[in-house]
Design an enzyme around this catalytic site. Structure first.
Site, short mmCIF file in Angstrom:
data_model
loop_
_atom_site.label_atom_id
_atom_site.label_comp_id
_atom_site.label_asym_id
_atom_site.label_seq_id
_atom_site.Cartn_x
_atom_site.Cartn_y
_atom_site.Cartn_z
N HIS A 50 11.84 31.84 61.55
CA HIS A 50 11.76 33.04 60.73
C HIS A 50 13.13 33.49 60.24
O HIS A 50 13.27 33.98 59.12
CB HIS A 50 11.10 34.16 61.54
CG HIS A 50 10.71 35.36 60.74
ND1 HIS A 50 9.58 35.39 59.97
CD2 HIS A 50 11.31 36.56 60.58
CE1 HIS A 50 9.49 36.57 59.37
NE2 HIS A 50 10.52 37.30 59.72
N HIS A 96 3.96 39.46 56.80
CA HIS A 96 3.71 39.98 58.14
C HIS A 96 2.37 39.44 58.61
O HIS A 96 1.49 40.18 59.07
CB HIS A 96 3.75 41.51 58.15
CG HIS A 96 4.72 42.04 59.17
ND1 HIS A 96 4.48 43.15 59.94
CD2 HIS A 96 5.95 41.60 59.55
CE1 HIS A 96 5.51 43.37 60.74
NE2 HIS A 96 6.41 42.44 60.52
#
Length: 739
Positions: A50, A96
Site C-alpha cells: 500500500h 478503501h
C-alpha cells in the site's frame, strides 16, 4: 539496540507484520542488527504494498505524467493542474476497499475523509467528491449490507463535512462477492502560489502534530490493505479507523488559515501508516533527518506504546514542518478551532529517523533507505489469452428488442442509481451546475463562469477480456464523458484495483492495463497526475474483476454553455456520430440478456476518439447541438432511453443501418460514438459537415411524444421506461430494510 520488555523478533512475528523472510533479511542487513519491535512495525508499514508500490512501481513509471498544465504530478498528496487565471485544481482518487468490506460504514467514511485531506493538504479547498463502487452479486448474503453501509458512510461524511458528492458509479458482479470496491475521489481549488507540498526544508525546524488525538484504531490498516482476505477477515475489524467529519471540517479551516498566514514549510496528511509514513516522507523528500519525541503526541488512550503511536491510523490528523517564528501564531489558530497542536520533534541533518519515548530511543533508522531501499519487484507476468471477436451471427437475440431494452434498463448495473446519489448532498456550496445522472458533473469555480467537469469510469468486463484494450477504453470513455458536456479533458487520476500480484496472470492484467492507460493518456493528451494502487483484492484465491478506475477532470470555459443528455425540443433530429458495426463481444447485452461473458471487447481507435471529442466540444461551444450523450454500456438503445427519461420526451427511431442486425445495432458497444440532437433545419447541414470530415454520421429519428419507439417494436411509454429504470434499486434495498 536492545530495549527492556521488548518481545523477541521471531519468524512468526515477522510474518504477522506482512514481511517475507527475504524482505526481513534485507532490512536486518540494512540496519546491521536485529530491529526493535517499533522498528519492525515501521518497516512493515513502509515496505508494504500500500505504501511502497513494490509490485507496481516498475509499471507505473511508464505512465505519461507531464503536460503544459501539470504543476505537480504523482508523488505528492494530490496532483495539481493549472486551469488559468492563477487558479489550480488539485485532485486524487484512493481506495478503501478492504476496510469497507469489514466495516462498510466506517470504511467508506474514512475513505472519503482521507481523500479530502489529501486535497486540502495541498492548500486546496475541496469543491467536489466522486466515488466508484462495486459490489458482489445482488443475491449474495453480504451485498445489501455492504451497499447500505457504504452509501450511508459516504453520505454521512461528505454531507457533514460540507462538500458536494456530484458523480460516481455503482455496479454489481459475483467476482466482488469477497471484496467490494470503494474508490473515493476529491477535487479542490486553490491559487497557484498557495500550493503546499510535503517536502521538508531547513535543519532544526519544529515538527508539529495537528488535529485530533491518537488512538489505537487503524493499527496495521496499511498492512491489512496489502493482504488477501480469508474466512477470518472479520477478525480484522479493529484495524478499521473511525472518522469524524466535523473534526475534519475544523482541521480544514485551521490548515487553510495557517497556510494563508505563511506559517507552513511542509505539510503531510497522516493517512496510511499514520505518523510513520508522514514523517518519513517529509524528511526523505527534503534530504533531512527527523527526530520525534512521542511523549508529546496527544493521545486519547492511556499507556500507548511507541509501536502503537507510530502505526495508529486515527483520522483527522496532520504533520507539519513550521516556520519557528510562526509557532505561536499557528498554535493560536489551532486553539481557536479547538484542535490539538503539539511540537513533537524537529528536522535534523543526520538523515536518520529517530523515535524517542519515555527517555529511550525506540527506533533509529536510515530515513532515505526506508523508501529508497524498499523492495521493488518486476514480478513475472503472463499475457491474458486473446479472445476471438464474436461474429454477429453468433449472438441470436433470445428476446424481443423491446424486452431486452426494458431488462437492461432495469438491470443492477444499468438501472438508475438515484437511490444512491439522493443520499448525498450534491448541491451544497451552491456551485453544482450539472448534478449526478449525466455523462459528467459540472461545478462552477469562479464568478466569471469558469467550471470543471468531473467523472469516473471503467468497464471491468472489458479489462477482464483484454486488459490492454480495456485500459485504453477506460481512459477513452472518461474522455468522451467529459467532452459530452463540453469540457476540455485536462488530466486524470487512477485507482488500479486488482487481485494478487504474485499470480502471473493477475500481474499480466495489471501490466497490460497500465500499458493501455498510458497509450490512451499520451494520444489524448490527458496526463496521469495522481493515483492509487489496490492489490490483493482476493478472498480464498478468488480475485475481483480487474478494475482500473479512471477519474477525469475537464475544463469548462463557461458553465452556461455546457451540454446535457436530456432531449430538449419536440421535432429535434437525433443523429448518431460514429460508425455502428454492432459489436456485442463482452457487452452488457451479452452478459444480461444472453447470460454470456465471452468475446473480445470493442477495439478503441484513440485518434478517432481525439478527433470526435474535439468536434463534439466545438459543436457544443457553437450552440449547434441541443443534447449530447456518449454511447457506452447497452449501446444506442440505452443511450436513447436515458436521454428520453432525462428530458421527459420520447422519440421515434425510424432508421438504422440495414446491414447490421437490429439487435446488434441497438445494443452493440462500438466505441467512439455519441448521440446528438439538433434542430430539424440544421440536421442536413450538420450531417454534411461531419461526413465531409470523414466522420460517419447517421440520422436515426426525431424527438417527441410520450413513447420511445424502436424499429419494428411496440412503442414503450416513458412511464414504463421510468418504472423499469427507477424501480430495481429501491425495491432491492427496501427488501433489506424490511428484513
Amino acid at each position: 539496540m536492545h530495549l527492556k520488555n521488548e518481545p523477541e523478533i521471531t519468524p512468526e512475528l515477522v510474518k504477522a507484520h506482512g514481511l517475507k523472510p527475504d524482505e526481513y533479511d534485507r532490512f536486518v542487513a540494512l540496519i546491521g542488527r536485529v530491529p526493535t519491535i517499533t522498528e519492525l512495525g515501521i518497516v512493515s508499514a513502509m515496505w508494504n504494498e500500500h505504501c511502497s508500490y513494490k509490485s507496481s512501481k516498475v509499471h507505473l513509471k511508464t505512465l505519461p505524467t507531464k503536460g503544459p498544465r501539470v504543476v505537480y504530478g504523482p508523488g505528492e498528496n494530490a496532483g495539481v493542474v493549472d486551469i488559468g487565471d492563477g487558479d489550480v485544481v488539485a485532485f486524487k482518487m484512493e481506495s478503501h476497499n478492504h476496510p469497507s468490506y469489514i466495516e462498510p460504514y466506517q470504511g467508506a467514511t474514512t475513505g472519503v475523509g482521507g481523500i479530502l485531506r489529501d486535497v486540502f493538504t495541498m492548500g486546496a479547498r475541496p469543491v467536489a467528491c466522486l466515488n466508484f463502487l462495486r459490489f458482489g452479486a445482488p443475491d449474495h448474503p453480504k451485498t445489501k449490507h455492504l451497499v447500505a453501509g457504504v452509501v450511508a458512510g459516504i453520505g454521512g461524511y461528505g454531507n457533514s463535512f460540507g462538500v458536494p458528492t456530484v458523480a460516481g458509479s455503482v455496479g454489481f458482479h459475483p467476482r466482488y462477492n469477497g471484496n467490494c470496491l470503494v474508490n473515493a475521489m476529491a477535487v479542490g481549488i486553490a491559487k497557484r502560489e498557495m500550493i503546499f507540498t510535503s517536502e521538508a526544508s531547513g535543519v532544526g525546524m519544529p515538527i508539529v502534530y495537528l488535529g485530533s488525538k491518537t488512538g489505537r484504531d487503524g493499527i496495521h490498516g496499511a498492512t491489512m490493505a496489502s493482504a488477501e482476505f480469508d474466512d477470518a477477515s472479520e477478525e480484522k475489524r479493529p484495524t478499521v479507523q473511525v472518522g469524524d467529519p466535523f473534526a475534519e471540517k475544523l482541521l480544514l479551516e485551521a490548515c487553510l488559515e495557517i497556510m494563508e498566514k505563511g506559517c507552513v514549510i511542509a505539510i503531510q496528511d497522516m493517512g496510511a501508516a499514520g505518523l510513520t509514513c508522514s514523517a518519513v516522507e517529509m524528511g526523505a523528500k527534503g534530504d533531512l533527518g527527523i527526530e520525534l519525541n512521542l511523549d508529546s503526541v496527544p493521545c486519547r488512550e492511556p499507556g500507548m506504546t511507541a509501536y502503537e503511536m507510530m502505526l495508529s491510523e486515527s483520522q483527522e490528523r496532520m504533520l507539519m514542518v513550521l516556520h519557528p517564528h510562526k509557532e505561536a501564531e499557528a498554535r493560536a489558530i489551532f486553539t481557536k478551532w479547538g484542535l490539538d497542536f503539539a511540537v513533537i520533534g524537529k528536522t535534523t541533518d543526520t538523515l536518520r529517523f529517530v523515535i524517542k519515548h519515555r527517555g529511550e530511543v525506540m527506533a533509529d533508522l536510515p530515513i532515505k533507505e526506508l523508501g529508497d531501499k524498499a523492495p521493488e519487484y518486476n514480478r513475472p507476468w503472463v499475457e491474458t489469452p486473446k479472445r476471438l471477436a464474436l461474429r454477429r451471427s453468433e449472438v441470436e437475440p433470445p428476446v424481443s428488442n423491446r424486452e431486452a431494452l426494458l431488462t437492461l434498463l432495469g438491470s443492477p448495473d444499468l438501472c438508475s442509481k438515484r437511490w444512491v446519489w439522493e443520499q448525498y448532498d450534491h448541491i451544497i456550496q451552491g456551485n453544482t451546475v450539472q448534478r449526478p445522472g449525466g455523462d459528467a458533473a459540472v461545478i462552477r469555480v469562479n464568478e466569471a463562469g469558469k467550471g470543471l467537469a468531473v467523472t469516473c469510469d471503467v468497464t471491468p468486463r472489458y479489462v477482464e477480456a483484454d486488459p490492454f484494450e480495456g485500459g485504453k477504453q477506460a481512459v477513452a470513455e472518461c474522455y468522451r464523458n467529459l467532452s459530452a458536456v463540453g469540457s476540455l479533458p485536462i488530466a486524470l487520476t487512477d485507482n488500479l484495483n486488482f487481485g494478487n500480484p504474485e499470480r502471473p496472470e493477475i500481474m499480466g492484467q495489471f501490466a497490460l492495463a497500465v500499458r493501455g492507460i498510458g497509450e490512451a493518456a499520451r494520444v489524448l493528451e490527458f496526463p496521469v497526475v495522481s493515483g492509487n494502487v489496490s492489490l490483493y483484492n482476493e478472498t480464498n484465491g478468488q480475485g475481483i474483476l480487474p478494475t482500473p478506475t479512471i477519474g477525469g477532470v475537464g475544463l469548462v470555459a463557461d458553465v452556461t454553455k455546457t451540454a446535457t443528455l436530456a432531449f430538449k425540443n419536440a421535432g429535434d433530429a437525433i443523429i448518431v456520430v460514429g460508425e455502428t458495426k454492432g459489436w456485442l463481444g463482452a457487452s452488457a447485452y451479452l452478459a444480461t440478456i444472453c447470460n454470456r461473458e465471452d468475446g473480445a471487447p470493442p477495439p478503441v481507435d484513440l485518434d478517432v476518439e481525439k478527433q470526435r471529442g474535439g468536434l463534439i466540444r466545438a459543436m457544443i461551444e457553437a450552440g449547434t447541438v441541443t443534447a449530447v450523450h456518449d454511447i457506452s454500456d447497452g449501446g444506442i438503445a440505452i443511450a436513447l432511453a436515458e436521454m428520453a427519461l432525462a428530458g421527459g420526451q420520447g422519440a421515434m427511431i425510424a432508421s438504422h443501418d440495414a446491414e447490421v442486425p437490429l439487435h446488434a445495432w441497438l445494443f452493440g458497444e462500438d466505441q467512439g460514438r455519441y448521440i446528438i440532437t439538433c434542430g430539424a433545419q440544421q440536421a442536413a447541414s450538420l450531417e454534411f459537415q461531419l461526413n465531409s470530415l470523414n466522420v460517419p454520421t447517421t440520422f436515426i429519428g426525431v424527438v417527441g411524444g410520450g413513447t420511445l419507439t424502436l424499429p419494428g417494436e411496440t412503442p414503450i411509454s416513458l412511464s414504463e421506461l421510468r418504472e423499469a429504470h427507477e424501480g430495481w434499486l429501491p425495491a432491492y434495498m427496501g427488501a433489506e430494510a424490511a428484513e
